[in-house]
Design an enzyme around this catalytic site. Structure first.
Site, mmCIF file in Angstrom:
data_model
loop_
_atom_site.group_PDB
_atom_site.id
_atom_site.type_symbol
_atom_site.label_atom_id
_atom_site.label_comp_id
_atom_site.label_asym_id
_atom_site.label_seq_id
_atom_site.Cartn_x
_atom_site.Cartn_y
_atom_site.Cartn_z
ATOM 1 N NE ARG A 57 -2.852 0.544 -0.900
ATOM 2 C CZ ARG A 57 -3.180 0.615 -2.365
ATOM 3 N NH1 ARG A 57 -3.414 1.553 -2.851
ATOM 4 N NH2 ARG A 57 -3.977 -1.078 -2.785
ATOM 5 C CE LYS A 100 -2.654 28.518 -2.655
ATOM 6 N NZ LYS A 100 -3.877 28.814 -3.863
ATOM 7 C CE LYS A 132 0.750 35.806 -1.686
ATOM 8 N NZ LYS A 132 -0.113 35.162 -2.993
ATOM 9 C CD GLU A 161 -0.506 39.129 -4.245
ATOM 10 O OE1 GLU A 161 -1.968 38.504 -4.943
ATOM 11 O OE2 GLU A 161 -0.007 38.093 -3.781
ATOM 12 C CG ASP A 182 -2.625 35.456 -6.835
ATOM 13 O OD1 ASP A 182 -3.000 33.754 -7.554
ATOM 14 O OD2 ASP A 182 -3.146 35.283 -6.010
#
Length: 249
Positions: A57, A100, A132, A161, A182
């Site tokens: 597995r 992410k 950001k 950004e 974005d």
């Protein structure tokens, strides 16, 4: 171990290391990065049934997940390549992963993106600076943020950004290496590309489109003129490629 559906193989190296760790003999019929078809045998394990079933597995899960990431990446690249006409750039955008990633699986997922033909983006915070929107809430303005970062991280590329065409021009003029666009619609990105070109700034800065872009919608960004399209879906919700293990005596 057989594939039940087509895809791009990834995770075979990890599966082989796992099998070797419990004393199994490994025969591979493909390598990571290869295309595979339904019913194709990709690896054969020889040894004690207890050892085979003990790792079954874990091995299949790793291959299924990593192959899913590689396959999704390859499909995104195909969609962009087929939709690209050269309207605003000679070459189609490169597909890249994002920050992410699933905890503990970052290196495996980034490796799978590369096997699918994409770029890993930065592996960690030490590789590049990304300013950001939350960072800009702390800094006085875009120029001030870039100056402060340049003073502290000499030599690292800086991406920032931007949320509007004027901000894009300001950031490019201030020396940003890359602009993160974005959640822009394709039409808005084209406006920024044209404005940067008119200001003789397009060649001085890279452009990355991001934000909710999926396999189904990525082709809409193929002709926007950006250099990169980053897609969180590649690592956060890739398809699960079905592999199965069959014992024989």
């Amino acid at each position: 171990v057989c594939a039940a559906e087509p895809g791009i193989l990834a995770g075979l190296e990890e599966a082989s290391l796992l099998a070797a760790s419990v004393g199994l003999k490994i025969t591979t019929y493909a390598i990571d990065g290869d295309d595979f078809l339904p019913g194709q045998v990709v690896v054969e394990l020889t040894g004690a049934a207890r050892a085979v079933l003990g790792i079954e597995r874990t091995m299949l899960n790793m291959m299924s997940h990593m192959s899913g990431v590689a396959t999704a990446t390859s499909r995104a690249i195909t969609a962009v390549t087929e939709a690209h006409t050269g309207l605003h750039a000679d070459n189609p955008p490169r597909i890249t992963a994002t920050r992410k990633t699933l905890p503990g699986l970052r290196m495996f997922q980034k490796k799978a993106v590369v096997l699918g033909g994409g770029l890993p983006h930065r592996i960690d915070l030490a590789e590049a600076v990304l300013i950001k929107d939350n960072h800009l809430m702390i800094a006085t303005d875009i120029v001030a943020a870039l100056v402060r970062v340049r003073d502290r991280v000499e030599g690292l590329p800086i991406e920032i950004e931007v949320e509007s065409l004027p901000d894009a021009l300001i950031a490019a003029e201030a020396g940003a290496d890359c602009l993160l666009l974005d959640n822009f619609e394709p039409e808005g990105i084209v406006e920024i590309v044209n404005a940067l070109r008119s200001a003789s700034l397009r060649d001085a800065v890279s452009l990355e489109a991001s934000g909710g872009i999926t396999i189904d919608t990525v082709s809409r960004y193929a002709d926007t003129g950006v250099d990169f399209i980053s897609m969180g879906i590649l690592t956060m919700s890739p398809p699960h490629i079905d592999f199965s293990l069959h014992l024989t005596s």
